[in-house]
Design a protein around this motif. Structure first.
Motif: not given
Lengths: 141, 92, 141, 92
Positions: C59-60, C62-64, C66
């Protein structure tokens, strides 16, 4: 294998074949036709020169990044959204070399291998401009 | 003597490719390409600037080896040469 | 898929499934049992915690970076030289994110996921020390 | 009350794992682990230093949450707790 071809390739098989003695890490880069309002992509190469350049880049990458094995398959012809354009498989003893070697290869390809892409778009066709600034985008031969 | 000219990408669409040209020996490379390109104004304008020099981004190869823009005016083509003319690459 | 499992996985299939809308680049990291005088490797995990950590890292990442899709499959049990240990598949719109996201995930796994490896060596067995210096190598929970 | 202790990797080889312990409530976490580890000197020495404190590299979790070394001496275990004790991780 270093190839410029119409056919797709079995990446799983390339990974298995990349596992030379001493391999601790395999990194694969797979460049894909992106759906930015694109229906299809038409790829064209100056094949003899492009193949020679890919072979040179593979040799350089092996030396510079201590890679054990390199595959580069660049597809040409008509490709749809989601299809593989460029597959790079590298193996190395350790992950820093594998990542660095993989990245080196894709950046060198973008800079200097005579291949062109035309986007067949909903709003008309468009030749993709090279990523590299004015004066670059030139084969090194 | 016979020389083959290969255009790629946009230049190919405008001018065709794998063009065999019969020329007297002693012809300069730039002159040879210019003569072919002149057959279609849009093709010529894509490759040459108002002074008749190769546009700065245009890449010229002779037998698979890249020539500097300055060289194209002074290099003579030879029988069997393959000349390639193309825009910046965009593979990958 | 995020998994800790004994079975190997079909990387080719994961790549195809990673091609979410917008994908322009897929990067695969495959960590392999290296033959440094090793016959086999025995892997052990604190499974519930390790799985939760892998899910957090995905999840991290994906966010960090993109990323559009992330798979992490970490194998456990007895593995031979050349077998896959860890497979990370990420997709992104463009290659810088795909490479950076892939690298982020492997580095975070090395730092903090409770999994251990024992080398079954010709000269005796050996628990592989964590790569991370004293005081690290600790799950972040 | 019943508490489960899980050792991993080298600690598991020395001391076993998934050990169910019956204790009076009010037992400190460090005490509980020490009692189990004392059953095998090599296991005890791998986890605790000469002063009876967790070695600096040892990781302790209670119900999947890591505890700081200082906390282990003051945290009381509760019925149903799962305590995990392991060396630095080496996955990937």
């Amino acid at each position: 294998m270093i190839a410029i071809q119409h056919e797709d390739v079995d990446i799983g098989r390339l990974i298995e074949e990349a596992k030379q003695p001493g391999t601790g890490a395999v990194v694969v880069f797979d460049g894909v036709v992106r759906d930015d309002d694109v229906r299809e992509m038409e790829l064209e190469a100056y094949e003899e020169v492009a193949l020679r350049e890919l072979e040179k880049i593979a040799e350089e990458a092996k030396k510079l990044h201590t890679l054990l094995h390199v595959d580069i398959v660049h597809r040409i012809g008509r490709l749809s959204v989601g299809e593989n354009i460029l597959i790079i498989v590298v193996s190395a003893g350790h992950r820093p070399q594998a990542y660095a070697g993989s990245r080196y290869i894709i950046e060198e390809i973008k800079k200097g291998v005579p291949i062109w892409k035309k986007e067949l778009r909903k709003d008309g066709d468009r030749w993709v401009p090279g990523e590299h600034p004015h004066g670059s985008g030139k084969p090194r031969s | 003597m016979t020389v083959k000219i290969r255009f790629f990408a946009r230049f190919r669409e405008l001018l065709g490719t794998d063009i065999l040209v019969e020329k007297k020996s002693g012809t300069m490379l730039a002159t040879l390409v210019k003569d072919i390109a002149l057959e279609k104004k849009e093709g010529y304008d894509a490759i040459f600037d108002a002074n008749g020099n190769f546009r700065e981004f245009v890449i010229v190869m002779r037998n698979g080896k890249r020539l500097e823009p300055a060289e194209t005016a002074t290099v003579m083509v030879a029988d069997g040469d393959e000349i390639a003319v193309f825009p910046p690459v965009a593979g990958g």
